[in-house]
Design a protein around this motif. Structure first.
Motif, short mmCIF file in Angstrom:
data_model
loop_
_atom_site.label_atom_id
_atom_site.label_comp_id
_atom_site.label_asym_id
_atom_site.label_seq_id
_atom_site.Cartn_x
_atom_site.Cartn_y
_atom_site.Cartn_z
N GLU A 80 0.84 -1.18 0.00
CA GLU A 80 0.00 0.00 0.00
C GLU A 80 0.89 1.24 0.00
N ASP A 85 -2.83 8.46 -5.42
CA ASP A 85 -4.01 7.81 -5.98
C ASP A 85 -3.65 6.77 -7.03
N PRO A 86 -4.54 5.80 -7.26
CA PRO A 86 -4.26 4.71 -8.21
C PRO A 86 -3.96 5.19 -9.63
N GLY A 119 -10.62 0.65 -9.29
CA GLY A 119 -9.26 0.20 -9.55
C GLY A 119 -8.95 0.06 -11.02
N TYR A 139 -4.00 -1.71 -9.21
CA TYR A 139 -3.96 -0.51 -8.40
C TYR A 139 -5.39 -0.12 -8.06
N ALA A 140 -5.72 -0.07 -6.77
CA ALA A 140 -7.08 0.25 -6.36
C ALA A 140 -7.03 1.16 -5.13
N THR A 146 -3.29 3.99 -2.16
CA THR A 146 -3.46 2.97 -3.19
C THR A 146 -3.05 1.60 -2.67
N ILE A 148 -1.90 -2.00 -3.81
CA ILE A 148 -1.26 -2.58 -4.99
C ILE A 148 -1.19 -4.09 -4.83
#
Length: 174
Positions: A80, A85-86, A119, A139-140, A146, A148
């Motif tokens: 993480e 952001d993603p 994501g 990536y969410a 984010t 990962i």
């Protein structure tokens, strides 16, 4: 049998280290070249394993933070990044990234999990020591952090449906 298991675990650790190093290196490069992104120090941490439902046959790993299936020779590495952001993380995976890391881009898709987590994932392939692998970079999250998932499995093992279900299970609400 123990010798084979140990060799497999060591090879998965090698692949995990490559995968994590590639993403962190690429992310640093992307952030350095993006004037609109605040390049303060970001925290990379180990998120709760319960944020996803892994495919059947995957167990939590003692070798890295995530899940491992010895039978399918596959790994799901989880980490993480705070304050990113993603979409920004995903933007680091450029054509140059794939070329630099000897990977072939296969697909890119946006998704929303059943829990409402937005994501993106990218699917690629690469070859190592004569074996072809499939890699999903997932990536969410939100504007604050984010999640990962770095997923690797041999190309001769069909896991796409199970992995898409796993991505659909992401419950990330930081």
């Amino acid at each position: 049998m123990a010798k084979i298991t140990t060799l497999f675990a060591l090879s998965m650790l090698f692949l995990v280290n490559i995968a994590v190093a590639q993403d962190i290196d690429t992310l640093s490069t992307a952030l350095d070249s993006t004037a609109t992104v605040n390049t303060t120090q970001r925290t990379v941490s180990e998120p709760e394993l319960g944020l996803i439902v892994p495919p059947v046959g995957f167990d939590s790993s003692v070798y890295f933070h995530g899940y491992l299936s010895f039978l399918k020779r596959a790994a799901i590495i989880m980490y993480e990044i705070d304050d990113l952001d993603p979409q920004t993380v995903m933007s680091a995976a450029t054509d140059e990234y794939f070329i630099k890391n000897n990977m072939t881009f296969l697909a890119k898709k946006e998704f929303v999990s059943v829990h409402g987590t937005v994501g993106f994932y990218m699917k690629s392939s690469y070859e190592d020591k004569g074996t072809k692998y499939i890699r999903y970079m997932v990536y969410a999250g939100n504007n604050n952090s984010t999640l990962i998932l770095d997923i690797v499995h041999p190309a001769d093992v069909e896991l796409e449906e199970e992995l898409l279900e796993c991505m659909n299970s992401i419950n990330y609400t930081r």
